[in-house]
Scaffold this active site. Structure first.
Site, PDB file in Angstrom:
ATOM      1  N   GLY A  10       1.040  -1.054   0.118  1.00  0.00           N
ATOM      2  CA  GLY A  10       0.025   0.173   0.034  1.00  0.00           C
ATOM      3  C   GLY A  10       0.905   1.246  -0.087  1.00  0.00           C
ATOM      4  CB  THR A  64      -8.230   3.293   2.453  1.00  0.00           C
ATOM      5  OG1 THR A  64      -8.207   2.442   1.049  1.00  0.00           O
ATOM      6  CG2 THR A  64      -7.151   2.926   3.360  1.00  0.00           C
ATOM      7  CB  THR A 103      -8.049   7.512   9.842  1.00  0.00           C
ATOM      8  OG1 THR A 103      -8.373   8.727   9.083  1.00  0.00           O
ATOM      9  CG2 THR A 103      -9.355   7.150  10.383  1.00  0.00           C
ATOM     10  CG  ASP A 104      -7.646  12.635   9.318  1.00  0.00           C
ATOM     11  OD1 ASP A 104      -7.613  11.597   8.668  1.00  0.00           O
ATOM     12  OD2 ASP A 104      -7.718  13.759   8.329  1.00  0.00           O
ATOM     13  CE1 TYR A 127     -10.697   4.364   6.317  1.00  0.00           C
ATOM     14  CE2 TYR A 127     -10.889   6.516   7.058  1.00  0.00           C
ATOM     15  CZ  TYR A 127     -10.156   5.447   6.662  1.00  0.00           C
ATOM     16  OH  TYR A 127      -8.780   5.502   6.694  1.00  0.00           O
ATOM     17  CE  LYS A 131      -8.425   2.791   9.949  1.00  0.00           C
ATOM     18  NZ  LYS A 131      -7.271   1.796   9.314  1.00  0.00           N
TER      19      LYS A 131
HETATM   20  N1  NAP Z   1      -4.873   7.375   2.568  1.00  0.00           N
HETATM   21  C1  NAP Z   1      -5.045   8.516   3.242  1.00  0.00           C
HETATM   22  O1  NAP Z   1      -5.056   9.547   2.996  1.00  0.00           O
HETATM   23  C2  NAP Z   1      -5.380   7.991   4.711  1.00  0.00           C
HETATM   24  C3  NAP Z   1      -5.756   9.132   5.634  1.00  0.00           C
HETATM   25  C4  NAP Z   1      -5.684   8.761   6.965  1.00  0.00           C
HETATM   26  C5  NAP Z   1      -5.427   7.445   7.316  1.00  0.00           C
HETATM   27  N2  NAP Z   1      -5.133   6.487   6.409  1.00  0.00           N
HETATM   28  C6  NAP Z   1      -4.846   5.056   7.091  1.00  0.00           C
HETATM   29  O2  NAP Z   1      -3.499   5.035   6.501  1.00  0.00           O
HETATM   30  C7  NAP Z   1      -3.336   3.390   6.174  1.00  0.00           C
HETATM   31  C8  NAP Z   1      -2.449   3.101   5.041  1.00  0.00           C
HETATM   32  O3  NAP Z   1      -3.534   3.858   3.964  1.00  0.00           O
HETATM   33  P1  NAP Z   1      -2.765   4.013   2.504  1.00  0.00           P
HETATM   34  O4  NAP Z   1      -2.964   5.152   1.734  1.00  0.00           O
HETATM   35  O5  NAP Z   1      -1.455   3.356   2.441  1.00  0.00           O
HETATM   36  O6  NAP Z   1      -4.031   2.814   2.076  1.00  0.00           O
HETATM   37  P2  NAP Z   1      -3.651   1.792   0.757  1.00  0.00           P
HETATM   38  O7  NAP Z   1      -2.502   2.146  -0.054  1.00  0.00           O
HETATM   39  O8  NAP Z   1      -5.172   1.424   0.161  1.00  0.00           O
HETATM   40  O9  NAP Z   1      -3.295   0.429   1.528  1.00  0.00           O
HETATM   41  C9  NAP Z   1      -4.133  -0.186   2.092  1.00  0.00           C
HETATM   42  C10 NAP Z   1      -3.428  -1.657   2.137  1.00  0.00           C
HETATM   43  O10 NAP Z   1      -4.317  -2.625   2.890  1.00  0.00           O
HETATM   44  C11 NAP Z   1      -4.436  -3.736   2.117  1.00  0.00           C
HETATM   45  N3  NAP Z   1      -5.707  -4.761   2.260  1.00  0.00           N
HETATM   46  C12 NAP Z   1      -6.734  -4.234   2.009  1.00  0.00           C
HETATM   47  N4  NAP Z   1      -7.771  -5.315   2.541  1.00  0.00           N
HETATM   48  C13 NAP Z   1      -6.920  -6.214   2.730  1.00  0.00           C
HETATM   49  C14 NAP Z   1      -7.156  -7.579   3.127  1.00  0.00           C
HETATM   50  N5  NAP Z   1      -8.315  -8.173   3.234  1.00  0.00           N
HETATM   51  N6  NAP Z   1      -6.064  -8.357   3.385  1.00  0.00           N
HETATM   52  C15 NAP Z   1      -4.722  -7.970   3.377  1.00  0.00           C
HETATM   53  N7  NAP Z   1      -4.364  -6.537   2.904  1.00  0.00           N
HETATM   54  C16 NAP Z   1      -5.601  -5.752   2.665  1.00  0.00           C
HETATM   55  C17 NAP Z   1      -4.401  -3.204   0.683  1.00  0.00           C
HETATM   56  O11 NAP Z   1      -3.883  -4.559  -0.308  1.00  0.00           O
HETATM   57  P3  NAP Z   1      -4.435  -4.431  -1.847  1.00  0.00           P
HETATM   58  O12 NAP Z   1      -3.154  -3.539  -2.319  1.00  0.00           O
HETATM   59  O13 NAP Z   1      -3.767  -6.104  -2.303  1.00  0.00           O
HETATM   60  O14 NAP Z   1      -5.677  -4.105  -1.934  1.00  0.00           O
HETATM   61  C18 NAP Z   1      -3.181  -2.288   0.695  1.00  0.00           C
HETATM   62  O15 NAP Z   1      -1.898  -2.836   0.795  1.00  0.00           O
HETATM   63  C19 NAP Z   1      -4.839   2.881   6.569  1.00  0.00           C
HETATM   64  O16 NAP Z   1      -4.981   2.368   7.925  1.00  0.00           O
HETATM   65  C20 NAP Z   1      -5.565   4.066   6.480  1.00  0.00           C
HETATM   66  O17 NAP Z   1      -7.080   3.773   6.990  1.00  0.00           O
HETATM   67  C21 NAP Z   1      -4.817   6.892   5.130  1.00  0.00           C
END
Ligand code: NAP
Length: 309
Positions: A10, A64, A103-104, A127, A131
């Site tokens: 991710g 996400t 998350t925020d 969501y 979380k």
């Molecule tokens: N993106 C933002 O702006 C944001 C903001 C606040 C908080 N966050 C938090 O930060 C963290 C990382 O976010 P990110 O932006 O890096 O998201 P991301 O790129 O979508 O990464 C999420 C990861 O979770 C994996 N995943 C989803 N379902 C799964 C399952 N059933 N089994 C195993 N792996 C699974 C995905 O794998 P696949 O690639 O195979 O689907 C991906 O590697 C998360 O906890 C998110 O809630 C993100």
């Protein structure tokens, strides 16, 4: 120290793996992505993690897609709440620390000063609720070994695998294709580069931070409009950035109008977090949107002012 990262392909997970390999050589990282471990399958979690030796588990897996979660609450709660509960329990049984990413969006946006770790959450959407439940269940299972890391508004070179990109890339694409972007100006948040978040998370682990919640975001805050303006300006593009009100941009999920996070608790341990503008410059340079020597003219952007020839 052996550190297992799940969700390693991710946006955040891939930078944790990359930053560790570059700068945290005393740590050995085990990178696990969905083909190795599907966290929605409890038997798989038990089998894979029991067979794997680690001192710390970092959970970057998540459902996400904020708007889709409204219609897929069961799946969102399975991945964002039930899975972290099991992961925390497995870590406790193995005597390992559990670092869980949140998350925020656990906050409701009623404040006008940055949220501290001690502030009461109040999520507005499925969501955020899932979380928050993940945070609570993980704490219930393994309070003495849990670091809950809240991040926000991420941009990283891998792009969000769940969302298929990130805000920076969307703004650059729209600026190039349409020459203008419309962006909400009445929602404030903490833009955060995943490279900086990754480094801070690894430092918290390395320094043995006490169990608890930590806000890990770049310094400073912005509205989405201000963020978009800086993205386009710093990439050297010519495009109009038009502010709009969030009420004119309908989405399935409600979002907090204010979700800026106060990062002082984490900064006291890892040092001051770089500003989001600094993180953005490094991101743009790394993605080739902006060179260290000067701005790159993007294909299709208006010619003239930015064009060296
Ligand atoms: N993106 C933002 O702006 C944001 C903001 C606040 C908080 N966050 C938090 O930060 C963290 C990382 O976010 P990110 O932006 O890096 O998201 P991301 O790129 O979508 O990464 C999420 C990861 O979770 C994996 N995943 C989803 N379902 C799964 C399952 N059933 N089994 C195993 N792996 C699974 C995905 O794998 P696949 O690639 O195979 O689907 C991906 O590697 C998360 O906890 C998110 O809630 C993100």
């Amino acid at each position: 120290m052996r550190v297992a990262v799940i969700g390693a392909n991710g946006q955040l997970g891939s930078d944790i793996v990359r930053v560790q390999r570059q700068d945290f050589r005393a740590m050995e990282v085990i990178a696990l992505s969905r083909p190795h471990l599907n966290v929605a399958i409890p038997e798989a979690v038990q089998a894979v993690l029991t067979a794997c030796a680690f001192d710390v588990l970092i959970n970057c897996t998540s459902f996400t897609k904020v708007d889709e979660a409204e219609e897929h609450a069961r799946e969102a709660f399975l991945i964002n709440a039930q899975a972290p509960r099991q992961l925390a329990a497995v870590c406790k049984a193995k005597g390992a620390r559990f670092v869980h990413i949140s998350t925020d969006y656990v906050f409701g946006g009623e404040r006008s000063r940055p949220y501290r770790e001690t502030d009461l959450p109040g999520p507005l959407n499925v969501y955020g609720a899932s979380k928050l439940m993940g945070e609570s269940l993980a704490r219930h299972e393994h309070p003495a070994g849990l670091l809950t890391i809240r991040v926000a508004s991420l941009f990283g070179v891998a792009g969000s695998s769940g969302k298929g990109g990130n805000f920076v890339e969307t703004m650059l694409r729209l600026a190039r294709e349409k020459g203008e972007v419309r962006v909400v100006s009445d929602v404030r948040m903490s833009p955060t580069g995943t490279a900086d978040a990754a480094r801070a998370i690894l430092l918290l682990i390395e320094k043995g931070a006490a169990p608890g919640v930590y806000h890990v975001v770049n310094s400073g805050d912005a509205s989405w409009y201000e963020f978009a303006r800086e993205i386009i300006r710093r990439a050297g593009l010519e495009a109009r950035v038009i502010p709009i009100a969030s009420r004119d941009y309908a989405t399935a999920a409600l979002r907090p109008v204010y979700s800026v996070l106060d990062n002082r608790k984490a900064s006291a341990i890892v040092g001051e977090m770089p500003s989001w503008q600094d993180a953005l410059d490094r991101y743009l340079a790394e993605k080739g949107h902006r060179s260290a020597a000067g701005l790159i003219q993007a294909p299709g952007a208006a010619r003239g002012k930015n064009c060296p020839a």
